[in-house]
Design a protein around this motif. Sequence first.
Motif: not given
Length: 159
Positions: A77-96
């Motif tokens: 497990a890791r926490q999302i980073t600011t860099q992830d928003y630049y490294n990934f085309n699609y970021i999925f969440g599961f709830d509101e």
Amino acid sequence: MANVVGTKSALFVCLGNICRSVMAEQIFRELVVEKGVADVWKIDSAATSTWEIGNSPYELTNATLKKHNRQNSSHIARQITTQDYYNFNYIFGFDEDNMRQLNRRKPKDSNSELILLGDLDTDKSTNIIIDPYPGPVQAFETAYEQCDRSCKAFLDQFK
């Protein structure tokens, strides 16, 4: 690390990164292998919280994957980073709450697309994939089924 030309990338993000996001990550990893497109996909998962950083998937996560003939996840497990928003085309969440957190943290100049994974579910009874932690087993089964249908529907968009 920036995306390589021709690659696609998906990041699955839930609250703790030990249940839903890990499950969806593993399902999607195996689906791209089954479709013969694993070489063009970068796949990972993360958490919105810091609660589970460094922990392995919850035992019922891997038990549910195994029940469906999927491999166990060895994700840490890791926490999302600011860099992830630049490294990934699609970021999925599961709830509101996941989506609120993802939207709040997204840098204005990021081109990542934020998607509620359940919006892709072919069973339209709900678009929320409820956190199954700490159980019962049926909660994990329901989350698995929703993740499986949604991941398949997402990947089908790239035929």
